[in-house]
Design a protein around this motif. Structure first.
Motif, PDB file in Angstrom:
ATOM      1  N   GLY A   7       0.642  -1.151  -0.172  1.00 26.91           N
ATOM      2  CA  GLY A   7       0.047   0.049   0.043  1.00 26.91           C
ATOM      3  C   GLY A   7       0.743   1.304   0.108  1.00 26.91           C
ATOM      4  N   SER A   8       2.152   1.123  -0.081  1.00 29.32           N
ATOM      5  CA  SER A   8       3.252   2.400  -0.230  1.00 29.32           C
ATOM      6  C   SER A   8       3.033   2.954  -1.538  1.00 29.32           C
ATOM      7  N   PRO A   9       3.004   4.145  -1.786  1.00 27.09           N
ATOM      8  CA  PRO A   9       3.143   4.930  -3.121  1.00 27.09           C
ATOM      9  C   PRO A   9       4.177   4.601  -3.777  1.00 27.09           C
ATOM     10  N   VAL A  10       4.160   4.390  -4.905  1.00 28.60           N
ATOM     11  CA  VAL A  10       5.206   4.041  -6.314  1.00 28.60           C
ATOM     12  C   VAL A  10       5.274   5.153  -7.092  1.00 28.60           C
ATOM     13  N   VAL A  11       6.314   5.731  -7.664  1.00 29.54           N
ATOM     14  CA  VAL A  11       6.574   6.839  -8.395  1.00 29.54           C
ATOM     15  C   VAL A  11       7.480   5.890  -9.531  1.00 29.54           C
ATOM     16  N   GLY A  12       6.901   5.744 -10.641  1.00 27.28           N
ATOM     17  CA  GLY A  12       7.543   5.167 -11.760  1.00 27.28           C
ATOM     18  C   GLY A  12       8.105   3.701 -11.248  1.00 27.28           C
ATOM     19  N   PRO A  13       9.384   3.516 -11.350  1.00 28.63           N
ATOM     20  CA  PRO A  13      10.192   2.378 -10.751  1.00 28.63           C
ATOM     21  C   PRO A  13      10.445   2.448  -9.412  1.00 28.63           C
ATOM     22  N   TYR A  14      10.128   3.294  -8.613  1.00 30.83           N
ATOM     23  CA  TYR A  14      10.665   3.815  -7.371  1.00 30.83           C
ATOM     24  C   TYR A  14       9.486   3.490  -6.211  1.00 30.83           C
ATOM     25  N   CYS A  15       9.887   2.717  -5.207  1.00 32.90           N
ATOM     26  CA  CYS A  15       8.821   2.438  -4.131  1.00 32.90           C
ATOM     27  C   CYS A  15       9.225   3.460  -3.207  1.00 32.90           C
ATOM     28  N   HIS A  16       8.444   3.487  -2.289  1.00 33.61           N
ATOM     29  CA  HIS A  16       8.493   4.731  -0.937  1.00 33.61           C
ATOM     30  C   HIS A  16       9.970   4.642  -0.550  1.00 33.61           C
ATOM     31  N   ALA A  17      10.232   3.703  -0.209  1.00 32.33           N
ATOM     32  CA  ALA A  17      11.832   3.559   0.480  1.00 32.33           C
ATOM     33  C   ALA A  17      12.903   4.123  -0.459  1.00 32.33           C
ATOM     34  N   ASP A  18      12.655   3.725  -1.719  1.00 29.22           N
ATOM     35  CA  ASP A  18      13.605   4.223  -2.815  1.00 29.22           C
ATOM     36  C   ASP A  18      13.596   5.603  -3.113  1.00 29.22           C
ATOM     37  N   VAL A  19      12.217   6.256  -2.762  1.00 27.38           N
ATOM     38  CA  VAL A  19      12.172   7.754  -3.184  1.00 27.38           C
ATOM     39  C   VAL A  19      12.839   8.212  -2.059  1.00 27.38           C
ATOM     40  N   LEU A  20      12.632   8.090  -0.787  1.00 27.90           N
ATOM     41  CA  LEU A  20      13.341   8.582   0.454  1.00 27.90           C
ATOM     42  C   LEU A  20      14.833   8.509   0.369  1.00 27.90           C
ATOM     43  N   GLU A  21      15.035   7.227   0.134  1.00 25.81           N
ATOM     44  CA  GLU A  21      16.897   7.020  -0.017  1.00 25.81           C
ATOM     45  C   GLU A  21      17.320   7.977  -1.159  1.00 25.81           C
ATOM     46  N   ILE A  22      16.648   8.024  -2.207  1.00 26.02           N
ATOM     47  CA  ILE A  22      17.299   8.821  -3.583  1.00 26.02           C
ATOM     48  C   ILE A  22      17.242  10.177  -2.786  1.00 26.02           C
ATOM     49  N   LEU A  23      16.140  10.664  -2.431  1.00 25.68           N
ATOM     50  CA  LEU A  23      16.154  12.232  -1.880  1.00 25.68           C
ATOM     51  C   LEU A  23      17.150  12.389  -0.692  1.00 25.68           C
ATOM     52  N   ALA A  24      17.181  11.678  -0.049  1.00 25.20           N
ATOM     53  CA  ALA A  24      18.150  11.821   1.210  1.00 25.20           C
ATOM     54  C   ALA A  24      19.657  11.986   0.885  1.00 25.20           C
ATOM     55  N   ALA A  25      19.837  11.076  -0.421  1.00 24.88           N
ATOM     56  CA  ALA A  25      21.311  11.041  -0.836  1.00 24.88           C
ATOM     57  C   ALA A  25      21.572  11.997  -1.946  1.00 24.88           C
ATOM     58  N   GLY A  26      20.384  12.512  -2.516  1.00 30.52           N
ATOM     59  CA  GLY A  26      20.599  13.443  -3.718  1.00 30.52           C
ATOM     60  C   GLY A  26      20.830  14.756  -3.383  1.00 30.52           C
ATOM     61  N   ARG A  27      21.232  15.655  -4.444  1.00 27.51           N
ATOM     62  CA  ARG A  27      21.772  17.100  -4.376  1.00 27.51           C
ATOM     63  C   ARG A  27      20.604  18.000  -3.809  1.00 27.51           C
ATOM     64  N   PRO A  28      21.034  18.477  -2.617  1.00 26.48           N
ATOM     65  CA  PRO A  28      20.089  19.329  -2.020  1.00 26.48           C
ATOM     66  C   PRO A  28      19.490  20.623  -2.883  1.00 26.48           C
ATOM     67  N   GLU A  29      20.021  21.198  -3.842  1.00 24.03           N
ATOM     68  CA  GLU A  29      19.783  22.137  -4.487  1.00 24.03           C
ATOM     69  C   GLU A  29      18.752  22.060  -5.551  1.00 24.03           C
ATOM     70  N   TYR A  30      18.868  20.685  -6.016  1.00 26.28           N
ATOM     71  CA  TYR A  30      17.648  20.395  -6.964  1.00 26.28           C
ATOM     72  C   TYR A  30      16.460  19.847  -6.351  1.00 26.28           C
ATOM     73  N   ILE A  31      16.550  19.244  -5.096  1.00 26.38           N
ATOM     74  CA  ILE A  31      15.576  18.842  -4.362  1.00 26.38           C
ATOM     75  C   ILE A  31      14.579  20.043  -3.736  1.00 26.38           C
ATOM     76  N   LYS A  32      15.430  21.048  -3.447  1.00 28.11           N
ATOM     77  CA  LYS A  32      14.865  22.156  -2.800  1.00 28.11           C
ATOM     78  C   LYS A  32      14.066  22.880  -4.105  1.00 28.11           C
ATOM     79  N   ALA A  33      14.629  23.020  -5.177  1.00 31.65           N
ATOM     80  CA  ALA A  33      14.122  23.651  -6.256  1.00 31.65           C
ATOM     81  C   ALA A  33      12.855  22.909  -6.705  1.00 31.65           C
ATOM     82  N   CYS A  34      12.779  21.633  -6.624  1.00 28.63           N
ATOM     83  CA  CYS A  34      11.551  20.974  -7.117  1.00 28.63           C
ATOM     84  C   CYS A  34      10.480  21.085  -5.728  1.00 28.63           C
ATOM     85  N   ALA A  35      10.902  20.932  -4.513  1.00 28.02           N
ATOM     86  CA  ALA A  35       9.725  21.570  -3.493  1.00 28.02           C
ATOM     87  C   ALA A  35       9.318  22.686  -3.851  1.00 28.02           C
TER      88      ALA A  35
END
Length: 152
Positions: A7-35
């Motif tokens: 029942g966890s949300p999935v975006v494309g090939p990414y499950c919820h855990a993958d999403v949070l892991e990618i965002l936590a390890a990602g480049r902050p400036e790009y994530i902040k701009a998207c937010a």
């Protein structure tokens, strides 16, 4: 948005855990701009918590396969409530970057609300690809230091 069996949300090939892991390890400036772009259209946001603290860092003994705590690590985390969509979001990162944690929480809530998913998937694809490239470079640097030992 789709959901996996749990029942966890999935975006494309990414499950919820993958999403949070990618965002936590990602480049902050790009994530902040998207937010920031998401905040313009998602509606009212209530910040439930936005804080730093110490968390135990778990690790696994490679010989015995047992888990133990390696030590403490500083983390930043944020919890938000997207009232207009009746969903919550969470973000957590290692270090003292509360804005990065808040940006992840905004993206997480947006996914739960099925809002701006194409924009989020574009971000996730770019950050996942960037991480794979960096991992490849890092592995090559480590490999260059490997010493071959002869056994007698």
């Amino acid at each position: 948005m789709t959901e996996n069996k749990a029942g966890s949300p999935v975006v494309g090939p990414y499950c919820h855990a993958d999403v949070l892991e990618i965002l936590a390890a990602g480049r902050p400036e790009y994530i902040k701009a998207c937010a920031e772009a998401i905040l313009e259209t998602i509606g009212s946001i209530d910040v439930l918590s936005n804080r730093t603290g110490l968390a135990m860092l778990p690790y696994e003994d490679t010989v015995h396969g047992t888990a133990f705590h390696l030590g403490e690590v500083l983390v930043s985390e944020a919890h938000i409530d997207a009232r207009d969509h009746d969903v919550k979001g969470y973000g957590g990162v290692v270090g003292r970057d509360l804005e990065h944690a808040m940006a992840i929480a905004v993206v997480d809530a947006s996914i739960a609300a099925s809002h701006a998913l194409s924009k989020i998937q574009t971000l996730l694809d770019a950050e996942h690809h960037h991480r794979l490239e960096n991992d490849d470079v890092r592995l090559k640097m480590v490999e260059a230091t490997r010493v071959q030992m002869e056994t007698f």
